[in-house]
Scaffold this motif. Structure first.
Motif, PDB file in Angstrom:
ATOM      1  N   THR A  64       0.860  -1.305   0.052  1.00 37.84           N
ATOM      2  CA  THR A  64       0.068   0.036  -0.227  1.00 37.84           C
ATOM      3  C   THR A  64       0.925   1.262   0.162  1.00 37.84           C
ATOM      4  O   THR A  64       2.066   1.213   0.344  1.00 37.84           O
ATOM      5  CB  THR A  64      -1.081   0.090   1.168  1.00 37.84           C
ATOM      6  OG1 THR A  64      -0.278  -0.037   2.385  1.00 37.84           O
ATOM      7  CG2 THR A  64      -1.715  -1.010   1.371  1.00 37.84           C
ATOM      8  N   SER A  65       0.331   2.363  -0.517  1.00 39.33           N
ATOM      9  CA  SER A  65       0.842   3.721  -0.382  1.00 39.33           C
ATOM     10  C   SER A  65       0.115   4.793   0.007  1.00 39.33           C
ATOM     11  O   SER A  65      -1.156   4.653  -0.082  1.00 39.33           O
ATOM     12  CB  SER A  65       1.359   3.935  -1.915  1.00 39.33           C
ATOM     13  OG  SER A  65       2.079   3.184  -2.548  1.00 39.33           O
ATOM     14  N   ALA A  66       0.866   5.659   0.897  1.00 34.71           N
ATOM     15  CA  ALA A  66       0.167   6.675   1.298  1.00 34.71           C
ATOM     16  C   ALA A  66      -0.585   7.938   0.499  1.00 34.71           C
ATOM     17  O   ALA A  66       0.235   7.657  -0.794  1.00 34.71           O
ATOM     18  CB  ALA A  66       0.961   7.701   2.396  1.00 34.71           C
ATOM     19  N   VAL A  67      -1.191   8.737   0.807  1.00 31.24           N
ATOM     20  CA  VAL A  67      -1.758   9.959  -0.073  1.00 31.24           C
ATOM     21  C   VAL A  67      -0.461  11.014   0.097  1.00 31.24           C
ATOM     22  O   VAL A  67       0.038  11.010   1.246  1.00 31.24           O
ATOM     23  CB  VAL A  67      -2.840  10.640   0.491  1.00 31.24           C
ATOM     24  CG1 VAL A  67      -3.367  11.954  -0.558  1.00 31.24           C
ATOM     25  CG2 VAL A  67      -4.070   9.725   0.216  1.00 31.24           C
ATOM     26  N   ASN A  68       0.030  11.369  -1.190  1.00 28.12           N
ATOM     27  CA  ASN A  68       1.343  12.358  -0.964  1.00 28.12           C
ATOM     28  C   ASN A  68       0.888  13.665  -1.030  1.00 28.12           C
ATOM     29  O   ASN A  68      -0.349  14.097  -1.120  1.00 28.12           O
ATOM     30  CB  ASN A  68       2.047  11.931  -2.342  1.00 28.12           C
ATOM     31  CG  ASN A  68       1.606  12.456  -3.543  1.00 28.12           C
ATOM     32  OD1 ASN A  68       0.655  13.061  -3.847  1.00 28.12           O
ATOM     33  ND2 ASN A  68       1.956  11.701  -4.399  1.00 28.12           N
ATOM     34  N   VAL A  69       1.799  14.688  -0.690  1.00 29.39           N
ATOM     35  CA  VAL A  69       1.608  15.877  -0.272  1.00 29.39           C
ATOM     36  C   VAL A  69       0.733  16.653  -1.797  1.00 29.39           C
ATOM     37  O   VAL A  69      -0.156  17.562  -1.430  1.00 29.39           O
ATOM     38  CB  VAL A  69       2.979  16.809  -0.091  1.00 29.39           C
ATOM     39  CG1 VAL A  69       2.561  18.155  -0.029  1.00 29.39           C
ATOM     40  CG2 VAL A  69       3.473  16.198   1.216  1.00 29.39           C
ATOM     41  N   ASP A  70       1.287  16.445  -2.762  1.00 25.91           N
ATOM     42  CA  ASP A  70       0.937  16.909  -4.142  1.00 25.91           C
ATOM     43  C   ASP A  70      -0.672  16.537  -4.245  1.00 25.91           C
ATOM     44  O   ASP A  70      -1.243  17.483  -4.746  1.00 25.91           O
ATOM     45  CB  ASP A  70       1.875  16.653  -5.305  1.00 25.91           C
ATOM     46  CG  ASP A  70       3.135  17.256  -5.250  1.00 25.91           C
ATOM     47  OD1 ASP A  70       3.276  18.372  -4.726  1.00 25.91           O
ATOM     48  OD2 ASP A  70       3.871  16.998  -6.205  1.00 25.91           O
ATOM     49  N   ALA A  71      -0.949  15.289  -3.857  1.00 27.25           N
ATOM     50  CA  ALA A  71      -2.356  14.969  -4.036  1.00 27.25           C
ATOM     51  C   ALA A  71      -3.390  15.826  -3.036  1.00 27.25           C
ATOM     52  O   ALA A  71      -4.330  16.264  -3.711  1.00 27.25           O
ATOM     53  CB  ALA A  71      -2.444  13.576  -3.666  1.00 27.25           C
ATOM     54  N   TYR A  72      -2.906  15.937  -1.923  1.00 26.91           N
ATOM     55  CA  TYR A  72      -3.534  16.852  -1.053  1.00 26.91           C
ATOM     56  C   TYR A  72      -3.685  18.358  -1.616  1.00 26.91           C
ATOM     57  O   TYR A  72      -4.860  18.704  -1.532  1.00 26.91           O
ATOM     58  CB  TYR A  72      -2.849  16.730   0.359  1.00 26.91           C
ATOM     59  CG  TYR A  72      -3.437  15.700   1.395  1.00 26.91           C
ATOM     60  CD1 TYR A  72      -4.812  15.688   1.835  1.00 26.91           C
ATOM     61  CD2 TYR A  72      -2.608  14.603   1.765  1.00 26.91           C
ATOM     62  CE1 TYR A  72      -5.225  14.929   2.802  1.00 26.91           C
ATOM     63  CE2 TYR A  72      -3.104  13.750   2.494  1.00 26.91           C
ATOM     64  CZ  TYR A  72      -4.384  13.940   3.013  1.00 26.91           C
ATOM     65  OH  TYR A  72      -4.905  13.025   3.820  1.00 26.91           O
ATOM     66  N   LYS A  73      -2.790  18.668  -2.121  1.00 20.14           N
ATOM     67  CA  LYS A  73      -2.810  20.301  -2.462  1.00 20.14           C
ATOM     68  C   LYS A  73      -3.547  20.152  -3.841  1.00 20.14           C
ATOM     69  O   LYS A  73      -4.285  21.157  -3.689  1.00 20.14           O
ATOM     70  CB  LYS A  73      -1.409  20.752  -2.707  1.00 20.14           C
ATOM     71  CG  LYS A  73      -0.196  20.851  -1.526  1.00 20.14           C
ATOM     72  CD  LYS A  73       1.037  21.109  -1.723  1.00 20.14           C
ATOM     73  CE  LYS A  73       1.157  22.513  -2.378  1.00 20.14           C
ATOM     74  NZ  LYS A  73       2.775  22.716  -2.535  1.00 20.14           N
TER      75      LYS A  73
END
Length: 290
Positions: A64-73
């Motif tokens: 599994t992979s976390a949500v990254n900063v760019d996706a949040y922004k």
């Protein structure tokens, strides 16, 4: 549009229709099954949950992979541009880097949009435990509470959110490093089922063991009976790893013992299910402490 929106991530495992009714913005985590990447959308648009568990049972490797900063922004910035504030209620920092990404994104966006409020809360929760906190936060928002009041309530009460789990197949916990190979081998031979919970740091830890599946489900109800605050007045959340009948049994047992009337039952999604496996059963409620 509302003056603030609640953002979260797909590890909350809320049923898709409920997430829509709660007017949430939900960012998907990712999972890599047999080398191919999929996004864990709550509506299962990239993979039905039944297919996920069928393939896990067949032994296909998954990470599994976390949500990254760019996706949040990317998800948050259009909301801020519309003049909307944001409260992000994120997956436990003890189990994922998702909250860290959310916090960085919120800090950067708060600096870029000084007139807006952009907050991230680490739930220290997982699956429908995270989902239950979000559900309660939305009820407060709909009752007219401000973004600061809701944020404060979640921070003050998240360690009252009780998580109790059991799993059917010890080998998934072995792969995740939760138990040793020898423990998995002998536990499987003796039909031993672990009882686990999420602690105050948001980590999944073993708390005991029983022999047999039914006994493990009853143990979850036992823990709720011992520690729940006014259980009959609560909406209790139950998530399961492709074992709906067992979830219905657990709900029935809780209703019989404690008079609980309201339940939300949903799937343990791929993010948690990768590590806990088919047959996972998880119970969530408010208590005096975790």
């Amino acid at each position: 549009m509302a003056d603030y929106v609640i953002v979260t991530d797909s590890s909350c495992d809320l049923p898709s229709e409920l997430a829509k009714e709660l007017e949430l913005v939900v960012l998907p985590l990712s999972f890599h099954l047999n080398g191919k990447e999929y996004h864990n959308y709550l509506d299962e648009r990239e993979m039905p949950i039944g297919e996920f568990y069928r393939r896990i049972r067949a032994g296909e490797p998954c990470t599994t992979s976390a949500v990254n900063v760019d996706a949040y922004k990317s998800a948050m910035e259009p909301l801020l541009q519309q003049g909307v504030d944001i409260l992000d209620i994120a997956f436990s920092s003890g189990l994922s880097a998702t909250y860290s990404s959310a916090k960085i994104a919120c800090e950067e966006l708060a600096e870029k949009y000084p007139g807006r409020k952009v907050f991230a809360v680490d739930t220290l929760a997982a699956s429908l435990g995270q989902g239950l906190l979000i559900y309660l936060a939305v009820q407060m928002k709909r009752a007219g509470k401000s973004i600061e009041e809701v944020r404060g309530w979640v921070e003050e009460n998240k360690l009252r959110l009780c998580h109790w789990f059991t799993v059917d197949d010890l080998n998934h916990l072995k792969r995740g490093g939760r138990i040793s190979g020898a423990t998995a081998l002998f536990g499987t031979m003796l039909n031993i089922k672990p009882v686990l919970h999420v602690d105050d740091e948001g980590h999944l830890i073993p708390m005991g063991k029983v022999r047999g599946r039914r006994a493990s489900l009853d143990a979850l109800a036992d823990h709720m009976e011992q520690s729940a605050d006014d259980p009959a007045s609560q909406t209790v959340f139950i998530s399961h790893g492709d074992c709906r009948e067992d979830a219905e049994y657990l709900a029935g047992e809780i209703k019989r013992r404690m008079g609980v009337k309201n339940f939300v039952i949903g799937n343990v999604g791929p993010v948690i299910g990768t590590h806990s496996g088919p047959g996972t059963m998880a119970l969530f409620f408010l208590g005096s402490k975790r």
